[in-house]
Design a protein around this motif. Structure first.
Motif: not given
Length: 210
Positions: A129-141, A149-157, A143-147
């Motif tokens: 939710r935080l990513t969607r909210e703030h990427e929507g405000q700043v992304a010029a192209q 990155s690889s699932p393993d990397y996201i799970s690690q983070m 927006p970045w989303k969790m997918t």
């Protein structure tokens, strides 16, 4: 917080708007080592709890994780626009020479009770939710989303952070925007702030003077 009546802001919609516009808050806690402050972006969820809740996350390595006692009282400070006000901006100063410098600002203090949410589902949903909210405000192209990155990397983070939730007991707002000045002096300060690149603070003063 010292709060003269003319600077008090009690309208929930105004307090919530500032908290959402300036989500990086100072979380003040009392620990065995003394007072501590952590600076954390927090999400306001007004639909939960009697007065809403604040949700966020901290690093698992943060000592606060070990210090939290479920339900411990905390103070959360949201800082809005702020700036120096020169007496030279007041027309009355040039007539009476009875003005001094001051500082205008908007703050909201949220008093509440803190608990950890060390729950993988909660943390993943919050980060999404935080990513969607703030990427929507700043992304010029795109927006970045969790997918992205690889699932393993996201799970690690995600495993490296812990969710927190604060049940809000009460909100205290102080919007110090020259309400104690006459209309001409407010207009002078608003014009000077806008000319100096402080348009957000100038607009806040203009709205409260209308």
């Amino acid at each position: 917080m010292y709060l003269p009546e003319h600077f008090a802001e009690e309208r929930p919609e105004q307090l919530h708007a500032l908290m959402r516009a300036y989500p990086l808050a100072a979380l003040i806690t009392q620990t065995e080592e003394g007072l501590d402050a952590n600076h954390i972006p927090l999400e306001l969820v007004v639909e939960q709890g009697k007065n809403g809740v604040l949700q966020g996350h901290i690093a698992r390595a943060n000592p606060l994780v070990q210090q939290v006692v479920d339900g411990m009282p905390v103070l959360v400070i949201f800082q809005g626009p702020q700036g120096y006000i020169s007496p030279n901006w007041y027309p009355s100063k040039h007539e009476t020479h009875r003005q001094v410098p001051t500082w205008n600002y908007q703050v909201v203090h949220a008093h509440g009770r803190l608990r950890l949410r060390d729950d993988a589902r909660f943390v993943r949903g919050l980060v999404a939710r935080l990513t969607r909210e703030h990427e929507g405000q700043v992304a010029a192209q795109r927006p970045w989303k969790m997918t992205d990155s690889s699932p393993d990397y996201i799970s690690q983070m995600l495993a490296a952070i812990v969710g927190i939730e604060i049940d809000i007991d009460r909100l205290v707002g102080k919007f110090k925007l020259s309400q104690n000045k006459d209309t001409g002096d407010i207009a002078g300060a608003v014009g000077a702030l806008a000319a100096g690149g402080q348009g957000v603070l100038a607009e806040a003063m203009r709205e409260h003077d209308s």
